[in-house]
Design an enzyme around this catalytic site. Structure first.
Site, PDB file in Angstrom:
ATOM      1  N   HIS A  88      -3.329  -4.747   1.577  1.00 25.07           N
ATOM      2  CA  HIS A  88      -2.712  -5.021   2.875  1.00 25.07           C
ATOM      3  C   HIS A  88      -2.702  -6.526   3.160  1.00 25.07           C
ATOM      4  O   HIS A  88      -3.632  -7.038   3.801  1.00 25.07           O
ATOM      5  CB  HIS A  88      -3.484  -4.314   3.996  1.00 25.07           C
ATOM      6  CG  HIS A  88      -3.310  -2.837   4.042  1.00 25.07           C
ATOM      7  ND1 HIS A  88      -2.388  -2.219   4.862  1.00 25.07           N
ATOM      8  CD2 HIS A  88      -3.949  -1.850   3.374  1.00 25.07           C
ATOM      9  CE1 HIS A  88      -2.466  -0.900   4.696  1.00 25.07           C
ATOM     10  NE2 HIS A  88      -3.406  -0.656   3.805  1.00 25.07           N
ATOM     11  N   GLU A 140      -0.939  -8.046   5.283  1.00 21.37           N
ATOM     12  CA  GLU A 140      -0.688  -8.259   6.707  1.00 21.37           C
ATOM     13  C   GLU A 140      -1.978  -8.285   7.536  1.00 21.37           C
ATOM     14  O   GLU A 140      -1.983  -8.757   8.671  1.00 21.37           O
ATOM     15  CB  GLU A 140       0.257  -7.187   7.250  1.00 21.37           C
ATOM     16  CG  GLU A 140      -0.337  -5.813   7.490  1.00 21.37           C
ATOM     17  CD  GLU A 140      -0.514  -4.969   6.242  1.00 21.37           C
ATOM     18  OE1 GLU A 140      -0.920  -3.794   6.369  1.00 21.37           O
ATOM     19  OE2 GLU A 140      -0.258  -5.479   5.125  1.00 21.37           O
ATOM     20  N   CYS A 186       0.834  -1.199   0.000  1.00 25.08           N
ATOM     21  CA  CYS A 186       0.000   0.000   0.000  1.00 25.08           C
ATOM     22  C   CYS A 186       0.879   1.264   0.000  1.00 25.08           C
ATOM     23  O   CYS A 186       1.540   1.555  -0.987  1.00 25.08           O
ATOM     24  CB  CYS A 186      -0.964  -0.034   1.183  1.00 25.08           C
ATOM     25  SG  CYS A 186      -2.339   1.138   1.035  1.00 25.08           S
TER      26      CYS A 186
END
Length: 206
Positions: free
Chosen positions: A177, A179, A78
């Site tokens: 994202h 994560e 990002c």
């Protein structure tokens, strides 16, 4: 093997968690000296201009530039993707410093603001499967250099295969994202890049 996560702002803790779940030593990076202790670096999502500003204030721009110019493994997600990109459109007034190694053109907040956040299936050419991606104020990839491989796409608007994940040598980047999703696919792929680069450096030393 140790992988650093630039811990200036944004979702760095979540990246640390994903790495630790893969049994990797994760190091939060806040100063230039810590860069010497790692084999790969993740630059997380957050606010790209803030990350750039804090990195400049903490004297990290030149060390990060040196790291990336030496073709060391870097994974930008990002805002982190914007930071390593060669060119960025729709920046804030006065712009921001870019590390400029990844040969892509990106557009900030391409998919809209926070209330336009969405999840989508990212089709990966790496394994021929789809992996969930979370897009939060996500940048868009609007231009790709000849040495950049598109390894993840989504259907968006009139585009059947809009690029949202790319790789250029040891550089990996995603608009989304990874994560924040309990799927270790993209982190595992990055670790594969780190292992390959580390092995080549060991052979060179021999």
């Amino acid at each position: 093997m140790a992988v650093g996560v630039l811990a200036l702002q944004g979702a760095f803790k979540e990246h640390v968690d994903r790495l630790e779940e893969l049994n990797v030593d994760a190091v939060e990076i806040r100063n230039p000296e810590e860069l010497t202790k790692i084999d790969g670096l993740i630059i997380p999502g957050g606010e790209s201009s803030t990350i750039s500003l804090v990195a400049e204030e903490w004297n990290l721009i030149k060390p990060l530039q040196k790291w990336i110019d030496e073709d060391r493994p870097v994974f930008g997600t990002c805002a982190g993707m914007i930071f390593i990109a060669k060119d960025a459109k729709n920046q804030k007034k006065n712009g921001q410093k870019l590390l400029g190694k990844l040969d892509i053109e990106v557009s900030r907040n391409f998919f809209g603001r926070q209330n336009k956040s969405f999840e989508d299936d990212v089709k990966s050419s790496l394994d021929g499967k789809s992996h969930l991606g979370l897009f939060i104020r996500a940048p868009g990839i609007i231009g790709v250099g000849k040495d950049v491989d598109v390894i993840g796409t989504i259907e968006y608007g009139k585009q059947d295969q809009m690029p949202v994940a790319v790789q250029q040598g040891s550089l990996l980047a995603t608009c989304f994202h990874p994560e924040l999703i309990q799927d270790h696919f993209w982190h595992a792929h990055f670790l594969g890049i780190v292992k390959t680069v580390t092995a080549k450096k060991s052979e060179f030393k021999l």
